[in-house]
Scaffold this motif. Structure first.
Motif, PDB file in Angstrom:
ATOM      1  N   ALA A   3      10.693  22.081  26.085  1.00 44.82           N
ATOM      2  CA  ALA A   3      10.096  21.838  24.678  1.00 44.82           C
ATOM      3  C   ALA A   3      10.277  23.181  23.710  1.00 44.82           C
ATOM      4  O   ALA A   3      10.174  24.440  24.571  1.00 44.82           O
ATOM      5  CB  ALA A   3       8.699  21.642  24.703  1.00 44.82           C
ATOM      6  N   VAL A  28       3.019  14.724  16.071  1.00 45.75           N
ATOM      7  CA  VAL A  28       4.140  14.673  16.535  1.00 45.75           C
ATOM      8  C   VAL A  28       4.668  16.066  16.975  1.00 45.75           C
ATOM      9  O   VAL A  28       5.061  16.025  18.186  1.00 45.75           O
ATOM     10  CB  VAL A  28       5.132  13.915  15.550  1.00 45.75           C
ATOM     11  N   GLY A  32       5.268  16.898  21.034  1.00 46.11           N
ATOM     12  CA  GLY A  32       6.437  17.111  21.701  1.00 46.11           C
ATOM     13  C   GLY A  32       6.652  18.556  21.999  1.00 46.11           C
ATOM     14  O   GLY A  32       7.247  18.928  22.946  1.00 46.11           O
ATOM     15  N   ALA A  33       5.712  19.501  21.464  1.00 38.89           N
ATOM     16  CA  ALA A  33       5.730  20.976  22.054  1.00 38.89           C
ATOM     17  C   ALA A  33       4.412  21.158  22.059  1.00 38.89           C
ATOM     18  O   ALA A  33       3.665  21.887  21.257  1.00 38.89           O
ATOM     19  CB  ALA A  33       6.409  21.656  20.832  1.00 38.89           C
ATOM     20  N   SER A 113       9.958  15.724  11.712  1.00 41.95           N
ATOM     21  CA  SER A 113       9.153  16.255  13.060  1.00 41.95           C
ATOM     22  C   SER A 113      10.218  16.043  14.015  1.00 41.95           C
ATOM     23  O   SER A 113      10.224  17.051  15.069  1.00 41.95           O
ATOM     24  CB  SER A 113       7.951  15.573  13.353  1.00 41.95           C
ATOM     25  N   ARG A 114      10.692  14.729  14.372  1.00 45.96           N
ATOM     26  CA  ARG A 114      11.474  14.607  15.574  1.00 45.96           C
ATOM     27  C   ARG A 114      13.003  15.396  15.700  1.00 45.96           C
ATOM     28  O   ARG A 114      13.457  15.977  16.589  1.00 45.96           O
ATOM     29  CB  ARG A 114      11.872  13.182  15.435  1.00 45.96           C
ATOM     30  N   LEU A 117      12.145  18.780  16.741  1.00 48.54           N
ATOM     31  CA  LEU A 117      12.174  18.736  18.241  1.00 48.54           C
ATOM     32  C   LEU A 117      13.215  18.639  19.112  1.00 48.54           C
ATOM     33  O   LEU A 117      13.544  19.276  19.989  1.00 48.54           O
ATOM     34  CB  LEU A 117      10.956  17.692  18.597  1.00 48.54           C
ATOM     35  N   HIS A 118      14.415  17.841  18.462  1.00 50.58           N
ATOM     36  CA  HIS A 118      15.448  17.545  19.046  1.00 50.58           C
ATOM     37  C   HIS A 118      16.609  17.952  18.178  1.00 50.58           C
ATOM     38  O   HIS A 118      17.661  17.623  18.737  1.00 50.58           O
ATOM     39  CB  HIS A 118      15.310  15.975  19.501  1.00 50.58           C
TER      40      HIS A 118
END
Length: 359
Positions: A3, A28, A32-33, A113-114, A117-118
């Motif tokens: 993460a 989010v 995720g983190a 937001s995704r 994270l990715h």
């Protein structure tokens, strides 16, 4: 996959205009983190302090284009821009996040937001000027009317216009402005863990998220006649542009004001690109535009009249000089100045964008 280690900086204007999108982004990112820290600044110095103390954390800006520009400018000022990749969750009306969209950032809270994270880091060029200002998208001289004409700020590092980090008493600000957030999250901690967000029990009551400025304004509480007068005065620069060149603004400005103080018509400007003269003072220029390229060179376009073929060039440095002129650098308007030089920097900053789909 490990993460990411994040520092989420939530702009006060975002908390005021669209608290629901801010909440979604917070949830989010923190899910995720889990080690995410959230910063709720009320003043520019709090943003600078949080970025300077971020350690190994990657900064994530939650806000509009002005918030992104502020973070890039601060990191560039501290010579720390190349040390980290920035990420962004755009929050605001379409006009207020146009730069983020042009850079490839998703414009919804969940998708953005995704991507934080990715996503993957992308090196991007930018322009810097001799006063410390930065340009991520487009610069124009003179400044054409735009969505931020009523909520101006200085690209030279001055205090953001009209209460971007105000005391809350300035009250209603239409979408695109970032003002009067002092009372928006009165209980929020300035810097802390993901739970810090919950301290904002004094939330932005009644703050609507619609793009329609009139509808948004009607949903806000009236915070005094001065606030109402400022809100009603905001369309004046746009009306001035419709009347024609030479029309003056109705707003006299304030400390840190970098607004477009009047004439948007042709001006006598001298434009040099790497020492090559593209325009001189003997003939008026309708507009000069600059933008970062993709190879460390600035794209320069000089237009004398709408019917003329524009003069184009690519250069490392561009200097514009002449009688006092103003310019729009992305979402901010600067000047007046008599000379300004912009320099292109290749891959000077990195932005986290959605990962490309697998072939």
């Amino acid at each position: 996959m490990t993460a990411p280690n994040l520092l989420v900086v939530i702009d006060p204007g975002a908390r005021l205009t669209d608290p629901e999108s801010v909440r979604i982004a917070r949830d989010v990112l923190c899910a995720g983190a889990p080690g995410t820290k959230v910063c709720l600044p009320e003043r520019p110095e709090e943003v600078a302090r949080a970025l300077a103390r971020r350690g190994s954390r990657c900064p994530v800006v939650v806000g509009d284009d002005r918030a992104l520009l502020r973070a890039v400018r601060l990191l560039h000022r501290d010579r720390d821009l190349a040390a980290c990749a920035l990420a962004m969750v755009p929050v605001g009306p379409p006009a207020g996040i146009a730069l983020a969209a042009a850079l490839g950032v998703p414009t919804t809270a969940v998708a953005a937001s995704r991507a934080v994270l990715h996503g993957t880091e992308h090196p991007l060029d930018l322009l810097v000027d001799d006063s410390g200002g930065v340009v991520l998208g487009t610069l124009r001289v003179p400044p054409a009317p735009g969505p931020y004409e009523g909520a101006r700020g200085s690209p030279d590092g001055g205090r953001d216009g009209d209460g971007a980090y105000g005391d809350g008493a300035r009250g209603c600000v239409p979408p695109g402005g970032t003002g009067g957030a002092g009372g928006a999250y009165g209980g929020g901690e300035a810097y802390g863990t993901g739970a810090a967000y919950g301290g904002g029990a004094g939330g932005a009551a009644g703050a609507g998220a619609g793009a329609d400025a009139a509808k948004w304004a009607r949903a806000q509480p009236l915070r005094g006649y001065r606030s109402l007068a400022r809100t009603l005065a905001r369309p004046l620069p746009l009306l001035a542009s419709l009347v024609g060149p030479g029309a003056r603004e109705g707003d006299e400005g304030h400390e840190g004001d970098g607004g477009a103080g009047g004439d948007w018509g042709p001006q006598r400007l001298r434009v040099e690109a790497d020492g090559t003269l593209l325009a001189d003072l003997d003939r008026p220029v309708a507009q000069v535009s600059l933008a970062p390229g993709s190879d460390g060179l600035a794209e320069v376009v000089v237009r004398r009249r709408a019917s003329d073929t524009p003069v184009r060039a690519r250069a490392h440095t561009v200097t514009v000089s002449g009688p006092d002129f103003r310019y729009r650098a992305d979402a901010l308007v600067g000047g007046p100045v008599r000379v300004r030089t912009w320099r292109a920097l290749a891959g000077a900053w990195r932005l986290t964008l959605p990962a490309a789909p697998a072939p």
